[in-house]
Design a protein around this motif. Structure first.
Motif: not given
Length: 153
Positions: A54-68
């Motif tokens: 689980p992640v807080f999407s409001c503070v998760t930048p797209l750059s940290s997602i990658g292919a996940r």
């Protein structure tokens, strides 16, 4: 252009790498289940699952997602066929205003995927970061306990 896999579907979005995941989900992909609450990762209304966590999407930048893989509330079930956890939340009337509920369900879903039968202390500890301002915490916990016990709502 950034590629993002959400609920099993690959999307291409035109957004900067620093753009919060929540903004892309809501504004570009029109997935409005995750809510903007505090914008600081302190309430959990924006919770989604990224590669099982689980992640807080409001503070998760797209750059940290990658292919996940990203999973949102829209990826769990439908109105006609809710997931077992969604059905349990409905049966226990766990939502009052409903604003926090998708985040609560997503946090609980991540727990149950990793640990299908958590004990009460584990459930409470895992759910602690998400807030419900209406005070339906006891109903939320009851809904999760039913699914963790392998029962049907």
């Amino acid at each position: 252009m950034i590629e993002l896999r959400v609920n099993g579907v690959l999307h291409q979005v035109e957004a900067g790498p620093e753009t919060p995941l929540l903004y892309v989900l809501r504004n570009d992909l029109r997935m409005n289940g995750a809510k903007f609450g505090c914008g600081m990762g302190q309430c959990g209304a924006c919770t989604v699952i990224v590669q099982g966590k689980p992640v807080f999407s409001c503070v998760t930048p797209l750059s940290s997602i990658g292919a996940r893989e990203v999973v949102t509330i829209e990826g769990l079930g439908t109105l006609a066929h809710p997931s077992p956890l969604q059905a349990s939340f409905i049966a226990h009337q766990a939502a009052q205003c409903g604003y926090c509920i998708s985040g609560m369900i997503m946090r609980a879903q991540a727990l149950l995927a990793a640990n299908p039968h958590p004990d009460e202390a584990t459930i409470r500890e895992h759910m602690e970061p998400n807030l419900c301002r209406c005070g339906t915490h006891m109903r939320i916990l009851a809904a999760i306990r039913v699914v963790a016990a392998g029962e049907h709502a």
